[in-house]
Design a protein around this motif. Structure first.
Motif, short mmCIF file in Angstrom:
data_model
loop_
_atom_site.label_atom_id
_atom_site.label_comp_id
_atom_site.label_asym_id
_atom_site.label_seq_id
_atom_site.Cartn_x
_atom_site.Cartn_y
_atom_site.Cartn_z
N PRO A 320 0.82 -1.21 0.00
CA PRO A 320 0.00 0.00 0.00
C PRO A 320 0.86 1.26 0.00
CG PRO A 320 0.05 -0.95 2.19
CD PRO A 320 0.75 -1.92 1.29
N GLY A 321 0.34 2.33 -0.59
CA GLY A 321 1.01 3.63 -0.52
C GLY A 321 0.63 4.34 0.76
N GLU A 322 1.25 5.47 0.96
CA GLU A 322 2.31 6.05 0.16
C GLU A 322 3.60 5.27 0.40
OE1 GLU A 322 1.56 8.63 -1.91
OE2 GLU A 322 -0.49 8.60 -1.17
N LYS A 323 4.36 5.05 -0.67
CA LYS A 323 5.54 4.20 -0.57
C LYS A 323 6.64 4.72 -1.47
CE LYS A 323 3.52 1.05 -4.00
NZ LYS A 323 2.97 -0.29 -4.25
N ALA A 324 7.86 4.31 -1.14
CA ALA A 324 9.03 4.69 -1.94
C ALA A 324 10.09 3.62 -1.77
CB ALA A 324 9.57 6.05 -1.51
N MET A 325 10.91 3.46 -2.83
CA MET A 325 12.01 2.50 -2.80
C MET A 325 13.31 3.24 -3.09
SD MET A 325 12.85 -0.76 -5.32
CE MET A 325 11.35 -1.66 -4.92
N ALA A 326 14.32 2.98 -2.28
CA ALA A 326 15.67 3.50 -2.50
C ALA A 326 16.61 2.34 -2.74
CB ALA A 326 16.14 4.32 -1.29
N LEU A 327 17.59 2.55 -3.64
CA LEU A 327 18.52 1.47 -3.92
C LEU A 327 19.95 1.99 -4.01
CD1 LEU A 327 19.54 1.49 -7.13
CD2 LEU A 327 17.24 0.65 -7.50
N ALA A 350 12.85 5.61 3.23
CA ALA A 350 13.56 4.65 2.39
C ALA A 350 15.02 5.05 2.21
CB ALA A 350 12.86 4.52 1.04
N LEU A 351 15.26 6.33 1.95
CA LEU A 351 16.63 6.81 1.78
C LEU A 351 17.44 6.66 3.07
CD1 LEU A 351 16.20 10.04 -0.37
CD2 LEU A 351 17.51 8.00 -1.00
N SER A 352 16.82 6.98 4.19
CA SER A 352 17.52 6.90 5.47
C SER A 352 17.91 5.47 5.77
CB SER A 352 16.63 7.46 6.58
OG SER A 352 17.23 7.27 7.84
N ASP A 353 16.98 4.53 5.57
CA ASP A 353 17.29 3.15 5.89
C ASP A 353 18.34 2.58 4.93
OD1 ASP A 353 16.56 0.79 7.55
OD2 ASP A 353 16.10 -0.04 5.58
N CYS A 354 18.23 2.91 3.66
CA CYS A 354 19.22 2.46 2.69
C CYS A 354 20.60 3.04 3.02
CB CYS A 354 18.79 2.89 1.28
SG CYS A 354 19.86 2.33 -0.05
N GLY A 355 20.60 4.32 3.43
CA GLY A 355 21.86 4.99 3.72
C GLY A 355 22.57 4.48 4.95
N LYS A 356 21.89 3.73 5.79
CA LYS A 356 22.54 3.15 6.97
C LYS A 356 23.56 2.07 6.58
CE LYS A 356 18.56 3.96 10.00
NZ LYS A 356 17.46 3.33 10.75
N THR A 357 23.39 1.51 5.40
CA THR A 357 24.27 0.43 4.95
C THR A 357 25.14 0.84 3.77
OG1 THR A 357 22.56 -1.14 5.65
CG2 THR A 357 24.32 -2.00 4.25
N TRP A 358 24.59 1.64 2.87
CA TRP A 358 25.33 2.02 1.66
C TRP A 358 25.33 3.54 1.49
CZ3 TRP A 358 21.19 -1.63 1.12
CH2 TRP A 358 21.61 -2.96 1.23
N VAL A 363 16.57 7.41 -4.70
CA VAL A 363 15.18 6.96 -4.80
C VAL A 363 14.96 6.41 -6.21
CG1 VAL A 363 12.77 7.66 -4.78
CG2 VAL A 363 14.35 8.56 -3.05
N ALA A 364 14.49 5.17 -6.29
CA ALA A 364 14.24 4.54 -7.58
C ALA A 364 12.76 4.55 -7.95
CB ALA A 364 14.73 3.10 -7.56
N PHE A 365 11.87 4.38 -6.94
CA PHE A 365 10.43 4.38 -7.19
C PHE A 365 9.74 5.27 -6.17
CE2 PHE A 365 11.67 0.44 -9.23
CZ PHE A 365 10.85 0.38 -10.35
#
Length: 374
Positions: A320-327, A350-358, A363-365
Motif C-alpha cells: 500500500p502507498g504512500e511508498k518509496a524504494m531507495a537502492l 527509504a533513503l535513510s534506511d538504505c543509507g545506513k548500509t550504503w 530513490v528509484a520508485f
C-alpha cells in the motif's frame, strides 16, 4: 498515530530489511503523484425519492478511455455520532491503491453516514432479529450508486467490482445476489454485523443471511478475515463460508495472521493491507481484471541488475502507498517504506534506511513510478 513495522527477508546469507508505517489514524496529505482526487456527491433514486450520497472519486490522472470501476463501502459503528463523523476521505488510502492499479475508485457513504442524506434506513435488535432487510437496503443503495457511476464517460460499465469492510462487506455480498450488470467480483473484508447483547443469536442469523445471498451465476467472491477478528472469529467465519459454499457460492477464502491492535480493523491497517492487497491482486488476475504487472516488475528487476530476490522486489508493487524504494546502484540492493502518511515521509524513510548500509542510495520508485535519475 504512526508505528514502525519491520519485515525481514533472508536469501543466500543476505538480509533485506523492508520498513513500513502502520497508519492508525485517518486523514492523508494531498495527492503527490498523477492521481486525480474528487470530493463529490452522487444523486440516486431510492423509494421514489432523490437521495444524495457523499463520495470520493480517485483515478489515474493521465488514463485514457474508460476505466474499470471499484465501488468501496464502509463499515458501521453502534454509535450514531461515529457514523456521522465518518467521511469518504477516510478511505482515500484504499481508493488510491486501486487507482494506482488502473481503476477508477469510488468511495460511497451510505445513507446516515458522513454527509450523505439520512436517516440510516434500517436497523435490527435482539428482540426482532432479521438481518436480511438491513443488508438488502444497503444493497439497494449500492446498486443505485453503481448504476450512477457506470454512466460516467470515464467508466467501463462492463468491468466493475465492489469491496466493503465489516457491515459493508456483508452489504456487497447482498449486492452480488442482485447480479447487477457489469459486476465482475466481490471483495468482503471482515464482513458481517454483530448485535450488542445478542452475540450468539446474531451469529446464527448472520450465517443464515449469508447463505441466502448466494445465487447461481453471481459474481465470484473473495473473503478476507484476520485470525483474531474479535467480532467474527474463525469458528463463525467457517460456518458462514460453509453455508455459502453449500448454497452454491463461488467463494475464495483467505485467513490473515493475527493483526494488532485489533483483528477486525484490517481494511485500512497498513501491515494487513500489505497482505490482503496481494491476495486481492491474485483474485483480480483470476477474474481477468487489471492490477499491477508482475512481468513489468520483473523487467524492472532485471534492468536494475538487482541481486536480491525477485519476490521481495515484487512485494513492493503490491504494498500500500504512500511508498518509496531507495537502492544502492553499486551494491544492487534496495530498501522500501510503505503505508506512510505522505510520499515525502516514505521517500525520506527509504533513503535513510538504505543509507545506513550504503553511501550511494537514490530513490528509484515513488509509489509505482520509476524515478531513478539517469
Amino acid at each position: 498515530m504512526l508505528a514502525a513495522l519491520r519485515l525481514v527477508a533472508r536469501s543466500a546469507g543476505l538480509c533485506f530489511v523492508i520498513l513500513g508505517l502502520v497508519t492508525l489514524g485517518a486523514g492523508l496529505a494531498a495527492a503527490q503523484e498523477p492521481l486525480r482526487q474528487e470530493d463529490t456527491f452522487l444523486r440516486i433514486r431510492l423509494d421514489q425519492r432523490d437521495v444524495r450520497l457523499e463520495a470520493l472519486i480517485v483515478r489515474p490522472e493521465g488514463a485514457q478511455g474508460r476505466l474499470p470501476l471499484v465501488l468501496i463501502t464502509h463499515g458501521k459503528s453502534s454509535s450514531s455520532i461515529s457514523m456521522g463523523d465518518l467521511r469518504a476521505s477516510s478511505y482515500a488510502t484504499v481508493a488510491r491503491d486501486f487507482a494506482r492499479r488502473g481503476w477508477l475508485a469510488a468511495v460511497v457513504m451510505r445513507r446516515g453516514f458522513g454527509q450523505s442524506d439520512g436517516p440510516y434506513p434500517s436497523s435490527t435488535s435482539c428482540a426482532n432479529l432479521n438481518l436480511a432487510p438491513v443488508f438488502n437496503s444497503d444493497a439497494d443503495e449500492l446498486e443505485a450508486a453503481l448504476q450512477a457511476l457506470q454512466k460516467r464517460d470515464d467508466v467501463d460499465p462492463a468491468r466493475a467490482i465492489a469491496i466493503g469492510e465489516s457491515a459493508g462487506g456483508a452489504a456487497v455480498l447482498a449486492l452480488a445476489r442482485k447480479k447487477p450488470p457489469g459486476l465482475r467480483g466481490i471483495i468482503n473484508i471482515a464482513g458481517g454485523l454483530s448485535i450488542d447483547n445478542c452475540v450468539d443469536k446474531s451469529r446464527d442469523a448472520l450465517v443464515e443471511v449469508v447463505k441466502g445471498f448466494q445465487q447461481p451465476g453471481a459474481a465470484p467472491q473473495l473473503w478476507i478475515y484476520a485470525r483474531n477478528d474479535e467480532l467474527f472469529p474463525p469458528g463463525l467465519v467457517d460456518r458462514m463460508r460453509s453455508a455459502a459454499l453449500d448454497a452454491g457460492g463461488n467463494v475464495r477464502f483467505v485467513e490473515l495472521p493475527e493483526t494488532k491492535p485489533r483483528g477486525h480493523l484490517i481494511f485500512r491497517h497498513s501491515q494487513a493491507r500489505l497482505a490482503w492487497l496481494r491476495e486481492m491482486d491474485a483474485s483480480l488476475r483470476a477474474w481477468q481484471l487489471p492490477t499491477w504487472s508482475p512481468a513489468q516488475a520483473r523487467q524492472h528487476f532485471a534492468k536494475l541488475g538487482l541481486t536480491t530476490r525477485a519476490d521481495v522486489f515484487e512485494r513492493y508493487f503490491a504494498a500500500p502507498g504512500e511508498k518509496a524504494m531507495a537502492l544502492s546502484r553499486s551494491n544492487k540492493q534496495f530498501r522500501f517504506w510503505y503505508g506512510a502518511d505522505t510520499l515525502d515521509r516514505a521517500r525520506t524513510g527509504a533513503l535513510s534506511d538504505c543509507g545506513k548500509t550504503w553511501r550511494d542510495c537514490v530513490v528509484a520508485f515513488e509509489n509505482d513510478r520509476l524515478v531513478l535519475p539517469e
